[in-house]
Design a protein around this motif. Structure first.
Motif, PDB file in Angstrom:
ATOM      1  N   ALA A 162       0.821  -1.212   0.000  1.00 52.88           N
ATOM      2  CA  ALA A 162       0.000   0.000   0.000  1.00 52.88           C
ATOM      3  C   ALA A 162       0.853   1.258   0.000  1.00 52.88           C
ATOM      4  N   GLU A 163       1.906   1.273  -0.798  1.00 52.70           N
ATOM      5  CA  GLU A 163       2.808   2.412  -0.825  1.00 52.70           C
ATOM      6  C   GLU A 163       3.050   2.859  -2.259  1.00 52.70           C
ATOM      7  N   GLY A 189      -1.606  -3.685  -4.122  1.00 56.54           N
ATOM      8  CA  GLY A 189      -1.467  -2.593  -3.171  1.00 56.54           C
ATOM      9  C   GLY A 189      -0.296  -1.679  -3.438  1.00 56.54           C
ATOM     10  N   LEU A 190       0.210  -1.676  -4.677  1.00 55.69           N
ATOM     11  CA  LEU A 190       1.388  -0.869  -4.999  1.00 55.69           C
ATOM     12  C   LEU A 190       1.022   0.172  -6.053  1.00 55.69           C
ATOM     13  N   ASP A 191       1.213   1.436  -5.710  1.00 59.08           N
ATOM     14  CA  ASP A 191       0.923   2.539  -6.622  1.00 59.08           C
ATOM     15  C   ASP A 191       2.215   2.950  -7.318  1.00 59.08           C
ATOM     16  N   VAL A 210      12.988  -2.314  -1.990  1.00 58.49           N
ATOM     17  CA  VAL A 210      12.602  -1.098  -2.682  1.00 58.49           C
ATOM     18  C   VAL A 210      11.522  -0.385  -1.883  1.00 58.49           C
ATOM     19  N   GLY A 211      11.663   0.920  -1.714  1.00 56.23           N
ATOM     20  CA  GLY A 211      10.677   1.701  -0.991  1.00 56.23           C
ATOM     21  C   GLY A 211      11.048   1.929   0.463  1.00 56.23           C
ATOM     22  N   GLN A 212      12.037   1.213   0.984  1.00 57.38           N
ATOM     23  CA  GLN A 212      12.468   1.446   2.350  1.00 57.38           C
ATOM     24  C   GLN A 212      13.308   2.708   2.429  1.00 57.38           C
ATOM     25  N   ASP A 213      13.241   3.408   3.552  1.00 52.43           N
ATOM     26  CA  ASP A 213      14.124   4.539   3.781  1.00 52.43           C
ATOM     27  C   ASP A 213      15.559   4.038   3.700  1.00 52.43           C
ATOM     28  N   PRO A 214      16.458   4.748   2.994  1.00 52.23           N
ATOM     29  CA  PRO A 214      17.822   4.261   2.820  1.00 52.23           C
ATOM     30  C   PRO A 214      18.574   4.113   4.131  1.00 52.23           C
ATOM     31  N   ARG A 215      18.113   4.782   5.165  1.00 53.18           N
ATOM     32  CA  ARG A 215      18.812   4.662   6.445  1.00 53.18           C
ATOM     33  C   ARG A 215      18.404   3.398   7.187  1.00 53.18           C
TER      34      ARG A 215
END
Length: 242
Positions: free
Chosen positions: A22-23, A49-51, A231-236
């Protein structure tokens, strides 16, 4: 567009959606086939659930820079040797995320109807980046137009040409500008996405075309940010490989 291409993308995107449910995910593409295929995949991704938001780039340099900077979360436009070269040259912390598609590179001409008509001393434009320029030379070698040093790998240069019976003159241009070079050269080696964007038919128009024996016949790879990151995770927020 082949069904096989859609399935290849859908498989990758379904895998991503497990990590970014959902992201919204921004994916960099080049105009033409890569953008068209992902447009067809968007409704499939939406069911998971992926836009998907597509961001088009007009050249091959900016998509990886944007990905490394975090402006997009993935891209789809390149082959593995190109990605490896960009990482080595620019220090990008991006990784291949999955297989997509690859398109044959072709030799086009406005002045000649066949390769046999290319005159001695003819001008041939090739892409000026190491991977696609090398790919152009490998195509010409495989078609018997030139010979190259043994063991040149994926990135030969004009300095590796050992036999050039037609005494061809190679003109290096940015890959995106290759179609515009057609008026000034006898023939131009053009990547499929730029050929279609210029109104060329990548099946009917090339006077030479990469075949199944081509060095990059394996599928292209999409890319993602960060070793071990979904993919989509914050790089930190690093995720380790399972």
């Amino acid at each position: 567009m082949s069904f096989r291409s859609i399935v290849a993308f859908a498989g990758v995107l379904t895998l991503w959606s497990a990590s970014v449910a959902a992201e919204t995910v921004k994916i960099g593409v080049t105009p033409g086939p890569h953008a068209q295929i992902l447009e067809a995949v968007k409704p499939i991704a939406a069911k998971n659930g992926l836009d998907l938001q597509l961001v088009e780039f007009s050249d091959y340099v900016v998509p990886n820079a944007a990905l490394d900077a975090g402006d997009i979360q993935a891209n789809s436009f390149q082959n593995q040797p190109y990605l490896d070269n960009q990482k080595a040259d620019r220090g990008y912390k991006i990784e291949a995320a999955g297989l997509t598609v690859n398109f044959p590179i072709g030799v086009y001409s406005k002045k000649h109807k066949s390769w046999a008509e290319i005159p001695d001393g003819g001008k041939i434009s090739i892409p000026n980046d190491p991977t696609n320029g090398g790919r152009a030379l490998l195509l010409l070698r495989d078609k018997g137009a030139i010979k190259l040093k043994d063991g040149v790998g994926f990135k030969p240069t004009v300095l590796d040409v050992t036999d050039n019976s037609k005494k061809l003159k190679f003109v290096e241009v940015d890959a995106a500008q290759a179609p515009r070079a057609l008026d000034d050269v006898d023939a131009a080696v053009i990547n499929t996405n730029y050929a279609t964007q210029a109104g060329l038919d990548p099946v009917k128009d090339p006077i030479l075309r990469e075949g199944s024996e081509g060095p990059l016949r394996q599928p292209d790879r999409g890319s993602r940010r960060g070793q071990g990151q979904a993919v989509g995770q914050d790089p930190r927020g690093q995720l380790s490989h399972g």
